[in-house]
Design a protein around this motif. Structure first.
Motif: not given
Length: 432
Positions: A67-71
């Motif tokens: 979950i890198p901080g964006f979709g």
């Protein structure tokens, strides 16, 4: 998510908070195979690792997802997802991981090759400086590689040093064990990204490495405490700090590091960052060292324990501490270290008696038959059991987390030491 071959399958979606896996979603994949995985608002913003796990299949299955901080989107049209048939849109973690892995593998491989070759030459050989120079080239290249990763904002670039610890890749290229321990300890103590580690899924594994280094390789108690304080001070968040202390405590308790637990107890209590001392954290509130020994609650069962017919007696320190020293031994039949202790004690019993040492044993056995069979051979007479296991009142009052645990009590009823092995008891009493 687009996984048509998994239509009708149920799944769990979990994220990591320290040593915990938090289940966010339980659902069923629709007929078209398309669905969304979202982080609920109470856990947002979340950057870290997650797991998507199939739950109603004998074959299991699932994926570890960043979950890198964006979709982003993930799809697979096959029954068995692999690195070759997974398709990503908006972010491709596999390409990043492969690139980092390949570059690091090349650097480490060349270093290992030069290191191995140098062992066949002495320092006077004319080829030795050539290999030595190439070795340093690879070491310097590895340092440049680490700096590049540190400056990269990509999630996996920042996560990679943590993964390296788990995979045994040294912080700096060397085959010197002491340097590897030193560098690893320095990285975890002073540099690891606490927030990144907390959501990585490697929290427990990395902190176990830190605890192992600092309890087996630390030069002295001051070194252990110094590193513990430095790492503790880098964790201001109360939940993360509680998870940190719980993880370290589990390691120290598991490996009988009672001295280290006692050393950090004042620091933990004075931090004011823990409000609930339940579970394994109760040991910090229930520490009895330096205090008058708690009363022993002696339960005497009349007949079979299933009849629930029993009497209890409070035995205070002034009652049982009527000799030079008293050893209160908490044990459990079948526990490997306990069995070793119980085999050693009879051989040392005469020396202990001559020193004026009384033994009282408290069992965590739940079976009356097992308890009576084991205790009948003890050369000392005071052995008790309430058949409540490690949740028994005496275990709670003395803050015992694991067995065996031995308390040394002086003639004034004060608990002066705590041990997990008989050898240390005999050393302190000068009986070895």
């Amino acid at each position: 998510m687009d996984f048509p071959r998994f239509a009708g399958k149920t799944y769990d979606f979990v994220i990591f908070n320290g040593g915990k896996e938090i289940k966010l979603i339980q659902d069923t994949i629709p007929e078209n195979g398309k669905f969304e995985l979202r982080i609920p608002s109470e856990y947002s913003p979340y950057t870290g690792m997650s797991r998507w796990l199939i739950t109603n299949s004998s074959e299991g299955g699932g994926l570890d997802l960043a979950i890198p901080g964006f979709g982003y989107a993930v799809s697979c049209k096959e029954e068995q997802p692999t690195t070759d048939n997974l398709l990503f849109k908006g972010y491709n973690p596999l390409s990043k991981i492969n690139d980092i892995n390949n570059r690091q593998r090349e650097l480490v491989g060349k270093f290992n090759a030069m290191n191995a070759v140098m062992k066949f030459y002495n320092t006077q050989d004319k080829l030795y400086p050539v290999f030595e120079k190439e070795l340093k080239v690879q070491q310097n290249a590895f340092e440049d590689f680490k700096k590049e990763l540190a400056e990269d904002k990509d999630y996996f670039s920042r996560l990679f040093p943590i993964v390296n610890i788990i995979n045994g890749i040294p912080v700096s290229l060397t085959d010197d064990t002491k340097m590897i321990y030193r560098d690893t300890n320095d990285y975890i103590t002073n540099h690891v990204d606490i927030n990144l580690l907390y959501t990585s899924g490697f929290w427990t594994a990395v902190l176990d490495v830190w605890a192992e280094i600092n309890t087996s390789s630390a030069e002295n108690d001051n070194s252990f405490l110094y590193n513990f304080k430095k790492l503790s001070n880098r964790i201001p968040d109360h939940e993360k700090y509680k998870s940190f202390i719980s993880t370290i405590t589990s390691y120290l308790s598991k490996y009988g590091k009672d001295k280290e637990i006692e050393l950090i107890t004042p620091i933990v209590l004075q931090s004011s960052k823990i409000h609930d001392y339940s579970g394994n954290l109760s040991i910090y509130k229930n520490s009895v060292l330096g205090k008058t020994a708690p009363d022993l609650i002696i339960t005497k069962h009349i007949g079979n324990i299933k009849d629930h017919n029993h009497q209890t007696t409070n035995l205070s320190a002034k009652d049982f501490a009527d000799t030079a020293y008293t050893l209160i031994i908490f044990y459990e039949s079948g526990c490997g270290p306990c069995e070793e202790l119980l085999q050693q004690l009879p051989n040392a019993y005469k020396k202990l008696q001559e020193k004026g040492v009384k033994i009282i044993a408290i069992s965590a056995d739940k079976s009356q038959q097992i308890f009576e069979s084991k205790s009948s051979d003890f050369p000392w007479k005071d052995t008790f059991c309430d058949f409540e296991g490690r949740t028994g009142v005496n275990f709670k009052n003395y803050g015992v987390q694991g067995t065996p645990t031995i308390f040394l009590i002086d003639k004034n009823g004060v608990v002066v030491s705590k041990y997990s092995v008989l050898k240390k008891v005999l050393e302190d009493l000068k009986l070895n």
